[in-house]
Structure formats: C-alpha cells, structure tokens
Scaffold this active site. Structure first.
Site, PDB file in Angstrom:
ATOM      1  N   CYS A 194      -8.397  -2.619 -11.748  1.00 28.53           N
ATOM      2  CA  CYS A 194      -7.969  -1.439 -10.989  1.00 28.53           C
ATOM      3  C   CYS A 194      -6.715  -1.721 -10.173  1.00 28.53           C
ATOM      4  O   CYS A 194      -6.260  -0.873  -9.425  1.00 28.53           O
ATOM      5  CB  CYS A 194      -9.093  -0.920 -10.100  1.00 28.53           C
ATOM      6  SG  CYS A 194      -9.571  -2.081  -8.815  1.00 28.53           S
ATOM      7  N   HIS A 254       0.810  -1.209   0.000  1.00 31.05           N
ATOM      8  CA  HIS A 254       0.000   0.000   0.000  1.00 31.05           C
ATOM      9  C   HIS A 254       0.846   1.263   0.000  1.00 31.05           C
ATOM     10  O   HIS A 254       0.477   2.246  -0.624  1.00 31.05           O
ATOM     11  CB  HIS A 254      -0.983  -0.019   1.174  1.00 31.05           C
ATOM     12  CG  HIS A 254      -2.070  -0.985   0.906  1.00 31.05           C
ATOM     13  ND1 HIS A 254      -2.106  -2.229   1.468  1.00 31.05           N
ATOM     14  CD2 HIS A 254      -3.098  -0.922   0.040  1.00 31.05           C
ATOM     15  CE1 HIS A 254      -3.139  -2.873   0.979  1.00 31.05           C
ATOM     16  NE2 HIS A 254      -3.754  -2.112   0.117  1.00 31.05           N
TER      17      HIS A 254
HETATM   18  C1  PEP Z   1      -6.119  -4.735  -5.627  1.00 31.53           C
HETATM   19  O1  PEP Z   1      -6.076  -5.564  -4.715  1.00 31.53           O
HETATM   20  O2  PEP Z   1      -5.641  -4.922  -6.767  1.00 31.53           O
HETATM   21  C2  PEP Z   1      -6.748  -3.415  -5.395  1.00 31.53           C
HETATM   22  C3  PEP Z   1      -6.909  -2.535  -6.354  1.00 31.53           C
HETATM   23  O3  PEP Z   1      -7.105  -3.118  -4.119  1.00 31.53           O
HETATM   24  P1  PEP Z   1      -6.051  -2.650  -2.999  1.00 31.53           P
HETATM   25  O4  PEP Z   1      -4.729  -2.458  -3.667  1.00 31.53           O
HETATM   26  O5  PEP Z   1      -6.583  -1.406  -2.422  1.00 31.53           O
HETATM   27  O6  PEP Z   1      -6.077  -3.816  -2.067  1.00 31.53           O
END
Ligand code: PEP
Ligand code: MG
Length: 580
Positions: free
Chosen positions: A505, A194
């Site tokens: 995404c 993250h």
């Molecule tokens: C993912 O897991 O690819 C996603 C877009 O969600 P996050 O990165 O916020 O877990």
C-alpha cells in the site's frame, strides 16, 4: 518603469502528484519563526493596540469566509474553523493582550507572551482534550503574527489558487481540498512525504522540493504546475500557456471519460489475480475510488480524522465516519489502519518531548502507550464490522511483542463487545510491514495475523535511513534499492508460506517502474491512490507474472537502485516490443 511583461521562470522539482494546473499563486511565507526576536513597539500604546485589533479582524474575517464556504461541504472542517474563530476573538485573551501592550511592549511580544501563558495552562491540564487544544492555539498565534507582519493571513486560499509554500500541513490540505485548490508547489518534501501522498490522494497536481520557489514566485503570479514532469513555470509566454491549456483540456476530458473497462477483478496477462484496492484519507474519496475501479479499500489512514478535528474523535464520531466509508464501499472489504500518529504524521497532541520522533512514539508504540485510544478505536471498528466487511490493521509494528500486546487488547475488546452485544463480529487483523525488523521476522509475524500490507514508504525510509520528507536525501527510485527489494521478498515468502495475503500500500505500488517487480516478487495485491487505479490496472493486465518473476530474481541480485531501474526499463521495453 518598464511595461515589459515579466519573463518566464522555469523551476524544477520532484513530480509528486500527477496532472497539470494553471492558476494564480498564493505564496504562504513562513513569516514568523519561533526563534524570531520580538520587535519593539512601532508607536505609542494606541498604535500598537490598533495594530493588534486590525490583525485580529483580518484573521477573524478570513476564518469566517472560509467557514461559510466549508459549512455545507465539511461539517468537520467548519467546526475546526469555529474553534479557531473562538480563540482569535476570545474576549479574555484579547483583553490580556491589550493590557500587556499597555505595559509598553509590541503587539507581537504581547501576543507571544499571552498565547504562551494560555499554552502552559492547557499543557498542565490533566484532561487530554484541553492539552490537544494547544495545536489550535499555536496555529492561531501564528496566524495573528502573520497578519501583523503582512496584513493578511497564511491560509488565504481560494479555488483558483496554486498554493506555494515551504510545506503544507495535512490539516491545511484537507481544508484546501474542500476549497478546490488547483495545485501545490512546495520547497520541501520528497515523493513519499505525507503532503505528496495526500496531494495524490486528492488528485491535486504537486511539485515538491523546488528549492527556489519562495523567492522566485510571488503572490498573484500566473503559474503552470506540471506535476507529470516536476516542472513549474511562472509568467509563461503565450505559446507555453496555449500548450498547457491544451494539456489541461485533454486531462479534464480524460478524467471525465466513463471507462466501462475500469471495473471488475484484475489479472496479469497469464491469469494471476491481483487485488486492486485504493488508499483513502477521508470518506469523500470512497465513491471516487470505486468509480475509478477499486475493488476494495486497502488502506484508510484513520489518523486523518484526527488531523481534521485536531483531536482524538469520540467513539460515536468514529463509528459515524467508518460507517460512511463502508457504506461507500458497499459490500467490498475496507482495511482501517488504526491511528498512525506521531513523527512527520499527524501530531499525537500530547506533551511527549522527543528529539527523534521518527524513531520515537509513533504508530503502534504510541497506541500501546495510550491504550485507551486503541481500545476505543477497536470498539468503534467492531461496531461497524457488525454490518460491513471491515479489516483492522496495525501500523509500524517492529516486534512480535508489540503484535502480541495489541492482539491481547483486541481480544479484550472482543470479549467486552460480546458482553455488551451478545457476540463480536469477525474482523480480520493485519499489520503493516514497514520496518526492517518486521520484514526480517515476517515468518513469525505471519503466524499471528490474517494479512500483511507492505508500507514501502516507511520501509524504504527505515531501511536506507533516508528521511522520506527530505528531498535532499530521498529519491523516487529509493524503493527500488536491492536492500528494500530483499526485505519485500522476505515478507512475501513468509506470507505465502503462511497462506495469508500480502499487498503493497506504499507509493511504490503506484509507480510504473515498480509494479512489474512487485508482481514478480509475488505480492497478491496493491493499494494505490484513486487517480492511479486506472494506470495500475492497465499495467497489471499487461504483465506476465512468469516473466516478471525472472525480472524480480535479477533485481534481487543487483547492487544499486540505478541498476534495478535499468533492468526494469529493459524489461518494460522488451514487453512493449513483444506486445507491439
Ligand atoms: C507506508 O509507509 O508505505 C504507508 C503506506 O504508510 P504511510 O505512508 O501512511 O506512512
Ligand atoms: Mg507508513
């Protein structure tokens, strides 16, 4: 003592967020470990009391300085800092600490003991607001212990700085963004962690997984961070510095060029429309996303609102926050993902003890365990959906049961909303496909939702069983692995036959090496960090979907991620040759 300039140090890591930065390092040492043995007193009671008082002053002054700068830029951040200030200067807590020091223990021992006592009281509270304050308390305890050890505080940063740390929390990154931090260098983390994602979202260059960084870079060192190549140079020589200064000027110029061809719908070279949207964390990012060519917002990580206030926001605060995002988006669609709390994400702030949080109460599981949080959020989204084009998305779905339960809650909320306001607005419901189980039952899930969004970060993590935050096991080519691609292919097939859109995404959508594959697999859209929009737009315009489909079919038969990467490289150089 020698007057010689220190010689250049070159460190390599993973390029986590593109761009170049030059600045002075601020090294954030984890000076206090929870397992550390508490030291004995350094002197008599007066000396220890003065040590505590001076640490308290250092932390309070620092907080005040940051809060003053944050006041105009982010009321939310400044309210967090005010809370921290109140904890550090709390007269009852201070006098308890001083009383404990008088019993003959060190300042460290007194702080740990008294903060722990407060912590237990908060955790025992039936009010979740109080329980959630535990994080603030822990953070301030840590800051005081750091100040005792170093005479300074961990969060000492300013706009000129390059932050060097083992890792940085989302909370600190939000603060850093307000302060204009130039770059990050982290010891831990992979490309999909993250911290890396947030750095990309804010357009802050970052290099992660730099094993030796904490010992090789010191406070005040001049550092170059090359987030394009995953390289960090400490004490650069004149020539290197000039070279990077030039790159930096080019980068700034590039970023400020008004790109008239940056907007409008995006099509592949053979005319297939691909939706191009942006991922955002906070409202401030919305105008940037649209300026850089987004046609909508494909992912709002609403849990960042929780991170920024260290609490579950009230319905009114949520409405105000969502409305700001939608106002920035004009009439374009905005996909709000309901809080994805837990695991390596924003803390749930509850007292659940989990040995393995990545497989625990994360995302929809947490929301189904705390349905009042989900209900409040859906009600807030419905409010905003009365005026704007709002979509609601559920994170971490792994079974149809979870979707059915969440849908029931949504229906109940719609009924309640209708009771209160006469009618409930249209608000499409979608899910993230980010667990192998969801991809494997995508055909069943597709019948119950309006859209899919593939979260390749988690899908890769859970498919390959590699911790996305662990640079020792995760790699930027992981999502090219045929096992991941097969799950994406299954998801796309299920979505297309159910007639619903399917976008990606996850970070894979922003990777040049993966975009041809995703288009070839048939995704109908991508959502990426704002600063990747321009490159992704250009790249899509150069892809022939028909040719990309052949590439995707070949990739699905490859045995390894490296083999897929080779095929993609071959495809890309053939495409470049063809268009030259
Ligand atoms: C993912 O897991 O690819 C996603 C877009 O969600 P996050 O990165 O916020 O877990
Ligand atoms: Mg995810």
């Amino acid at each position: 003592m020698s007057d010689a300039l220190p010689s250049a140090v070159l460190l390599r890591g993973t390029a986590a967020s593109a761009g170049v930065a030059i600045g002075r390092a601020i090294v954030v040492h984890p000076v206090w470990s929870e397992d550390a043995t508490l030291p004995p007193p350094r002197g008599d009671v007066n000396t220890e009391t003065e040590r505590f008082r001076s640490a308290q002053r250092v932390v309070a002054d620092e907080l005040e300085g940051v809060a003053a700068r944050a006041r105009d830029e982010s009321p939310m951040l400044s309210s967090i800092l005010d809370t921290h200030q109140m904890i550090v200067t709390d007269p009852v807590l201070s006098s308890d600490i001083i009383e404990r020091i008088a019993s003959g223990v060190s300042s460290e021992a007194a702080i740990v003991h008294e903060f722990e006592r407060q912590r237990r009281t908060l955790l025992a509270s039936t009010n979740s607001m109080f329980r959630d304050r535990v994080h603030d308390l822990d953070h301030m305890k840590h800051q005081l212990l750091v100040a005792l050890t170093t005479g300074a505080v961990a969060m000492r940063r300013d706009g000129e700085s390059i932050v060097v740390a083992e890792t940085v929390s989302p909370h600190d990154m939000l603060a850093d963004h307000q302060l204009g931090i130039r770059a990050y260098v982290m010891k831990f983390g992979g490309i999909d962690a993250h911290a890396s994602i947030i750095a990309r979202d804010f357009g802050i260059p970052a290099v992660v997984g730099v094993q030796e960084v904490m010992t090789r870079i010191h406070d005040g060192d001049l550092v170059i961070v090359d987030g394009n190549r995953g390289v960090v140079i400490c004490h650069p020589d004149e020539t290197t510095l000039r070279h990077y200064q030039q790159l930096l000027n080019d980068q700034d110029r590039q970023r400020s060029i008004e790109q008239s061809d940056l907007t409008g719908p995006v099509h592949t070279s053979d005319g297939h429309h691909i939706a191009l949207e942006a991922n955002i964390d906070v409202p401030d990012q919305v105008p940037v996303a649209f300026r850089l060519g987004a046609n909508g917002i494909g992912l709002v990580r609403t849990e960042m609102m929780v991170a920024s206030i260290n609490d579950i926001p009230s319905t009114d605060d949520q409405i105000a926050w969502y409305r700001r995002i939608c106002q920035g988006a004009g009439g374009s669609g905005v996909t709000f993902r309901v809080f994805d709390l837990g695991s390596d994400k924003v803390d749930t702030g509850t007292s659940y003890v989990e040995d393995n949080p990545a497989l625990g109460l994360r995302g929809i599981r947490f929301l189904l365990a705390q349905t009042e949080i989900l209900r409040d959020q859906i009600m807030a989204l419905l409010h905003v959906a009365q005026e704007y084009n709002v979509r609601c998305m559920l994170p971490m779905i792994s079974t149809l049961d979870e979707l059915v339960k969440a849908r029931e809650i949504l229906d109940e909320c719609r009924a309640e909303f209708t009771r209160q306001h006469g009618r409930a607005p249209n608000m499409p419901l979608g899910i993230m496909i980010e667990t192998p189980a969801a991809a494997l039952s995508a055909d069943m899930l597709a019948e119950a939702v309006d859209f899919f969004s593939i979260g390749t970060n988690d899908l890769t993590q859970y498919t390959l069983a590699v911790d996305r935050t662990n640079g020792l096991v995760s790699d930027s080519t992981d999502s090219l692995h045929p096992s991941v691609l097969r799950l994406i292919a299954m998801t796309v097939t299920a979505a297309l036959s159910a007639g619903i859109p399917v976008t990606v995404c996850g970070e894979m959508a922003g990777q040049a090496s993966a975009l041809d594959l995703l288009v070839g697999l048939g995704v109908t859209g991508v959502s990426v960090s704002s600063f990747q929009l321009h490159d992704v737009r250009r790249r899509i315009a150069g892809i022939s979907q028909e040719r990309a489909r052949v590439l995707a079919e070949q990739a699905l038969r490859c045995r390894t991620a490296a083999e897929v990467a080779d095929r993609v490289r071959g495809f890309q150089s053939a495409s470049e040759g063809a268009s030259a």
